[in-house]
Enzyme design. Sequence first.
Site, PDB file in Angstrom:
ATOM      1  N   GLU A 180       1.090  -1.422  -0.482  1.00  0.00           N
ATOM      2  CA  GLU A 180      -0.130  -0.287   0.177  1.00  0.00           C
ATOM      3  C   GLU A 180       0.583   1.320  -0.486  1.00  0.00           C
ATOM      4  O   GLU A 180       0.494   2.104   1.347  1.00  0.00           O
ATOM      5  CB  GLU A 180      -1.003  -0.075   1.178  1.00  0.00           C
ATOM      6  CG  GLU A 180      -2.177  -1.586   0.910  1.00  0.00           C
ATOM      7  CD  GLU A 180      -3.057  -0.980   2.152  1.00  0.00           C
ATOM      8  OE1 GLU A 180      -3.235   0.030   3.165  1.00  0.00           O
ATOM      9  OE2 GLU A 180      -4.516  -1.827   2.474  1.00  0.00           O
ATOM     10  N   GLU A 289      -6.355  -7.688  -0.843  1.00  0.00           N
ATOM     11  CA  GLU A 289      -7.075  -7.397   0.903  1.00  0.00           C
ATOM     12  C   GLU A 289      -8.483  -6.888   0.954  1.00  0.00           C
ATOM     13  O   GLU A 289      -8.504  -6.257  -0.483  1.00  0.00           O
ATOM     14  CB  GLU A 289      -6.599  -6.257   1.420  1.00  0.00           C
ATOM     15  CG  GLU A 289      -5.285  -6.441   2.684  1.00  0.00           C
ATOM     16  CD  GLU A 289      -4.547  -5.818   3.722  1.00  0.00           C
ATOM     17  OE1 GLU A 289      -5.447  -4.735   3.640  1.00  0.00           O
ATOM     18  OE2 GLU A 289      -3.004  -5.485   3.124  1.00  0.00           O
TER      19      GLU A 289
END
Length: 354
Positions: A180, A289
């Site tokens: 991320e 995710e």
Amino acid sequence: MKCLSVLVTSTLVAFAAAVPTASSTSASKTRTVTAPEPLASTCSNAHKFTYFGVNESGAEFGNQNIPGTLGKDYIWPAPSSIDYFVSQGMNFFRVPFQLERLTPPATGITGAFNSAYFQSLSDTVNYITGKGAFVAIEPHNFLIYNKATLSDPNAFQTFWKNLASRFASNSHVIFDLMNEPHDVAATQVAAMMQAGINGVRAAGATSQLILVEGTSWTGAWTWISSGNGDAFKSLKDPNNNFAIQMHQYLDSDGSGTSPTCVSSTIGRERLAAATTWLQQNNLRGFLGEIGTGSNADCIAAVFDGLCSMAQSGAWIGVSWWAAGPWWADYYQSIEPPNGTAISQILPQALKPFL
Ligand SMILES: *[C@@H]1O[C@H](CO)[C@@H](O)[C@H](O)[C@H]1NC(C)=O
Ligand SMILES: CC(=O)N[C@H]1CO[C@H](CO)[C@@H](O)[C@@H]1O
């Protein structure tokens, strides 16, 4: 079909009603009193995912304490947790680690590994792959190291060459280059990912899958607007074996911090543009995710979103956020025996895709 007489709940009814299928009305009538049907009948024309599993979170915890203390600030996944998911039919684990613990700031990311931390990472990897499953190892650093944004592609390439060389002979290890990135231009992130790919391949790790992540927390729903869509088209892998990892949460701001999902179809809606982009660019996606609360809207939205992915054929893997020993009653915890997501999300929204 298994009869679940004790589970005729409003949740299950809402779930069944929200799952669009091509089946007849008589089939949908019976579905309200039965467990979700096998994938083939509830999600028509679906491709099976190659990789399906969970994040095993813990070694990245306590990132305010570097290096921190094992068992106090951070923890490695429990073998019993891995055993549980393998017994459920899963074959994939994403294992976050903290870059500052593996490569201490004193010598930087191109320096030597901390031997104890590397040994635990290696033990975790070997435990998982010893079960025949795949493991994606990922620095859970958001492209930030020692409080500064990582911006030197050469150093990042060297880091990945060093790490991948340790696992070059294990075909079940997947290299997930950086968790991320955010607040960095998509082009800059793509350049770092290209360097990471080059480093892994230079280590002689030529058979393994590589996962790259984009800026804006690698969100699927912002994949185009963040600039990732343009910046990631031109990545090159000499071994032609990488996938684009995206993340998607289904709460109102997409952060995965609320157990309330926007609607029962928000998964499909937020993934649609990314799926089209993957198809148009002949690239493969990996949903690294996804996580939600365990309520009717969310269960339906996860199932429906994963179904849209399976139908597209553009996505090769899915991983729930998250398992791990320290989540306690976190609403997305899928840690056995009784994490919040175990009782409904697992059987109703995840296992149909195994
Ligand atoms: C799981 O069970 C333990 C022991 O009974 C309990 O303390 C804990 O609150 C439970 N967790 C959840 C999420 O239900
Ligand atoms: C959305 C989500 O679950 N985020 C979690 C990511 O992992 C860190 C720790 O690794 C948690 O603090 C976040 O809540």
